[in-house]
Enzyme design. Structure first.
Site, PDB file in Angstrom:
ATOM      1  N   ALA A  15      24.077   5.363   9.538  1.00 52.22           N
ATOM      2  CA  ALA A  15      23.366   6.517   8.978  1.00 52.22           C
ATOM      3  C   ALA A  15      24.354   7.588   8.520  1.00 52.22           C
ATOM      4  O   ALA A  15      24.249   8.127   7.415  1.00 52.22           O
ATOM      5  CB  ALA A  15      22.412   7.091  10.026  1.00 52.22           C
ATOM      6  N   CYS A 130      26.091  16.910  17.188  1.00 51.64           N
ATOM      7  CA  CYS A 130      25.251  17.497  16.123  1.00 51.64           C
ATOM      8  C   CYS A 130      24.520  18.773  16.553  1.00 51.64           C
ATOM      9  O   CYS A 130      24.518  19.774  15.822  1.00 51.64           O
ATOM     10  CB  CYS A 130      24.263  16.467  15.622  1.00 51.64           C
ATOM     11  SG  CYS A 130      23.407  15.575  16.927  1.00 51.64           S
ATOM     12  N   GLN A 157      15.163  16.993  18.789  1.00 54.13           N
ATOM     13  CA  GLN A 157      16.122  16.149  18.079  1.00 54.13           C
ATOM     14  C   GLN A 157      15.482  14.912  17.451  1.00 54.13           C
ATOM     15  O   GLN A 157      14.732  14.191  18.104  1.00 54.13           O
ATOM     16  CB  GLN A 157      17.237  15.729  19.046  1.00 54.13           C
ATOM     17  CG  GLN A 157      17.988  16.929  19.580  1.00 54.13           C
ATOM     18  CD  GLN A 157      19.159  16.582  20.481  1.00 54.13           C
ATOM     19  OE1 GLN A 157      19.378  17.271  21.469  1.00 54.13           O
ATOM     20  NE2 GLN A 157      19.918  15.541  20.165  1.00 54.13           N
ATOM     21  N   LYS A 214      27.085  18.326  26.561  1.00 52.75           N
ATOM     22  CA  LYS A 214      27.892  18.457  25.333  1.00 52.75           C
ATOM     23  C   LYS A 214      27.681  19.844  24.746  1.00 52.75           C
ATOM     24  O   LYS A 214      28.626  20.496  24.292  1.00 52.75           O
ATOM     25  CB  LYS A 214      27.484  17.398  24.306  1.00 52.75           C
ATOM     26  CG  LYS A 214      27.955  16.002  24.634  1.00 52.75           C
ATOM     27  CD  LYS A 214      27.434  14.998  23.610  1.00 52.75           C
ATOM     28  CE  LYS A 214      27.777  13.588  24.031  1.00 52.75           C
ATOM     29  NZ  LYS A 214      27.123  12.580  23.177  1.00 52.75           N
ATOM     30  N   HIS A 243      17.335  18.049  13.040  1.00 54.25           N
ATOM     31  CA  HIS A 243      17.117  18.588  14.385  1.00 54.25           C
ATOM     32  C   HIS A 243      16.653  20.047  14.291  1.00 54.25           C
ATOM     33  O   HIS A 243      17.024  20.767  13.358  1.00 54.25           O
ATOM     34  CB  HIS A 243      18.420  18.612  15.181  1.00 54.25           C
ATOM     35  CG  HIS A 243      18.941  17.271  15.604  1.00 54.25           C
ATOM     36  ND1 HIS A 243      18.286  16.090  15.386  1.00 54.25           N
ATOM     37  CD2 HIS A 243      20.077  16.948  16.277  1.00 54.25           C
ATOM     38  CE1 HIS A 243      19.002  15.094  15.896  1.00 54.25           C
ATOM     39  NE2 HIS A 243      20.094  15.594  16.443  1.00 54.25           N
TER      40      HIS A 243
HETATM   41  P1  A2P Z   1      27.527  -2.443  11.450  1.00 58.13           P
HETATM   42  O1  A2P Z   1      26.497  -1.988  10.449  1.00 58.13           O
HETATM   43  O2  A2P Z   1      28.402  -3.534  10.929  1.00 58.13           O
HETATM   44  O3  A2P Z   1      26.956  -2.719  12.817  1.00 58.13           O
HETATM   45  P2  A2P Z   1      24.566   3.939  13.283  1.00 58.13           P
HETATM   46  O4  A2P Z   1      25.135   5.105  14.029  1.00 58.13           O
HETATM   47  O5  A2P Z   1      23.709   4.318  12.141  1.00 58.13           O
HETATM   48  O6  A2P Z   1      23.929   2.955  14.202  1.00 58.13           O
HETATM   49  O7  A2P Z   1      25.855   3.182  12.634  1.00 58.13           O
HETATM   50  C1  A2P Z   1      26.911   2.707  13.390  1.00 58.13           C
HETATM   51  C2  A2P Z   1      28.050   2.278  12.465  1.00 58.13           C
HETATM   52  O8  A2P Z   1      29.122   1.858  13.276  1.00 58.13           O
HETATM   53  C3  A2P Z   1      27.706   1.096  11.574  1.00 58.13           C
HETATM   54  O9  A2P Z   1      28.410   1.207  10.354  1.00 58.13           O
HETATM   55  C4  A2P Z   1      28.226  -0.075  12.380  1.00 58.13           C
HETATM   56  O10 A2P Z   1      28.558  -1.197  11.611  1.00 58.13           O
HETATM   57  C5  A2P Z   1      29.486   0.519  12.925  1.00 58.13           C
HETATM   58  N1  A2P Z   1      29.936  -0.191  14.123  1.00 58.13           N
HETATM   59  C6  A2P Z   1      29.263  -0.396  15.272  1.00 58.13           C
HETATM   60  N2  A2P Z   1      30.004  -1.120  16.134  1.00 58.13           N
HETATM   61  C7  A2P Z   1      31.195  -1.368  15.519  1.00 58.13           C
HETATM   62  C8  A2P Z   1      32.391  -2.055  15.869  1.00 58.13           C
HETATM   63  N3  A2P Z   1      32.541  -2.626  17.073  1.00 58.13           N
HETATM   64  N4  A2P Z   1      33.391  -2.103  14.965  1.00 58.13           N
HETATM   65  C9  A2P Z   1      33.270  -1.516  13.767  1.00 58.13           C
HETATM   66  N5  A2P Z   1      32.170  -0.848  13.365  1.00 58.13           N
HETATM   67  C10 A2P Z   1      31.142  -0.770  14.226  1.00 58.13           C
END
Ligand code: A2P
Length: 348
Positions: A15, A130, A157, A214, A243
């Site tokens: 997001a 945030c 939130q 936080k 939020h």
């Molecule tokens: P992916 O889409 O490949 O899972 P949000 O906060 O909206 O859930 O997004 C989390 C972001 O962090 C996404 O882009 C997700 O990629 C990425 N992400 C989550 N876990 C990992 C990881 N272990 N390594 C790299 N990127 C990650």
């Protein structure tokens, strides 16, 4: 210094990541190269940027070679795994996770509040939580004129704070409930659609959840006011992406409502939204997609002669996360601060 920079977004598919892409494009950040990094789940996906489709790469060793700035928004464990490697490869990391926020060697920056802190970075700069960013932007201009002694906040939130999948989950829950079915819960512990619940981060032995702490600790660090008294109650509400916060401020002396209104009407990053005749004040619907934190309902606290009440709504993904990070990057570029003052881990 070069006039354009090589940037990587870690968590580009999330997001906040997708918002980072949009902001870099719309604010015309001086880019010479943009690298999109996510988990192996997203390998092969593409995301639009300036009329092109950019390929998302799984993050790995070597991802940060020849990168000047990493905008990281992939969760705390991913940041812990990669941030120091990125710094060792020569990049400055602006980290949206909570991994380094309270590290004394890592500046915690809201550009409208403490831009000067960025100059002390050692390779990593943390983007605050945030709710803390939104509150800081609204309270700091008042605090600068007359120090606030105590802040009591209640937050409302949105689902976006838990990520893109959480937003989808809430929409699916709403549809399921409207269809008379049982809503599914995977990201959230309870149904959020047509419901609300106290923030579900871990509780400490005083009964405060992590999100609330936080707000306490990060506000103190950003304001440079370690003894500032802050208490918060954080609540998840069925709103998609902005939020809101009800904030009670206690000063040492009375703070006139007229003066507070005048200060906030000119404060950077704040838009005063108040029509007392129409009972019209900040709302998440109207804060969505906006850069400014909408502030209103400024009134004298009838229970305390030195108290003020105010209400705000701010886009959690934008100023609460992605925009603040891009503003930090812009600050580093404008002030020529990309080179760490001292390498991370050095003793001096
Ligand atoms: P992916 O889409 O490949 O899972 P949000 O906060 O909206 O859930 O997004 C989390 C972001 O962090 C996404 O882009 C997700 O990629 C990425 N992400 C989550 N876990 C990992 C990881 N272990 N390594 C790299 N990127 C990650």
């Amino acid at each position: 210094m070069p006039e354009s920079y090589r940037v990587a977004i870690l968590g580009a598919t999330g997001a906040v990541g997708t918002e980072l892409l949009e902001l870099l494009e719309n604010r015309n950040f001086p880019l010479s190269e943009l690298k999109l990094l996510a988990s192996p789940r997203s390998a092969g996906r593409t995301l639009p940027f300036k009329g092109e489709q950019l390929l998302v790469e799984p993050v790995g060793e070597g991802s940060f070679e020849n990168v000047d700035i990493v905008l990281a928004s992939a969760g705390g464990s991913t940041s812990k795994q990669w941030a120091h490697k990125a710094v060792a490869a020569g990049a400055v990391v602006i980290d949206n996770s909570s991994a380094f926020r309270m590290d004394s060697q890592v500046p915690l920056v809201v550009p409208e509040v403490n831009p000067e802190a960025a100059a002390n970075h050692r390779g990593i700069i943390a983007n605050p939580n945030c709710t803390t960013i939104l509150m800081s932007v609204a309270v700091w201009p008042l605090h600068k004129v007359q120090p606030v002694q105590r802040i009591v906040a209640a937050t409302y939130q949105s689902a976006s704070g838990a990520g893109a999948r959480a937003m989808e989950e809430m929409k699916e829950q709403a549809q399921a409930i409207l269809d008379g079915k049982t809503p599914k819960t995977e990201i959230f512990p309870y149904p959020l659609a047509f419901n609300l619940f106290p923030h579900n981060s871990p509780l400490n032995d005083q009964g405060y959840c992590e999100e609330e702490m936080k707000m306490v600790n990060e506000t103190r660090k950003i304001f440079g006011a370690p003894a500032l008294r802050v208490s918060a109650t954080c609540v998840r509400v069925p709103v998609l992406r902005a939020h809101s916060e009800a904030i009670n401020l206690e000063f040492g002396q009375p703070f006139s409502v007229a003066k507070a209104r005048e200060i906030l009407s000119e404060a950077p990053g704040v838009e005063l939204v108040e029509d007392w005749q129409a009972n019209y004040f900040p709302m998440p619907f109207e804060a969505t997609g906006r850069d400014d934190v909408l502030v209103g309902r400024i009134r004298q606290d009838i229970s305390h002669p030195c108290g003020l009440e105010l209400w705000l709504s701010g886009d959690q993904i934008r100023k609460g996360a992605a925009l603040n990070a891009v503003q930090i990057a812009e600050l580093l570029v404008a002030k020529n601060l990309l080179k760490p003052a001292v390498a991370l881990g050095a003793n001096s």
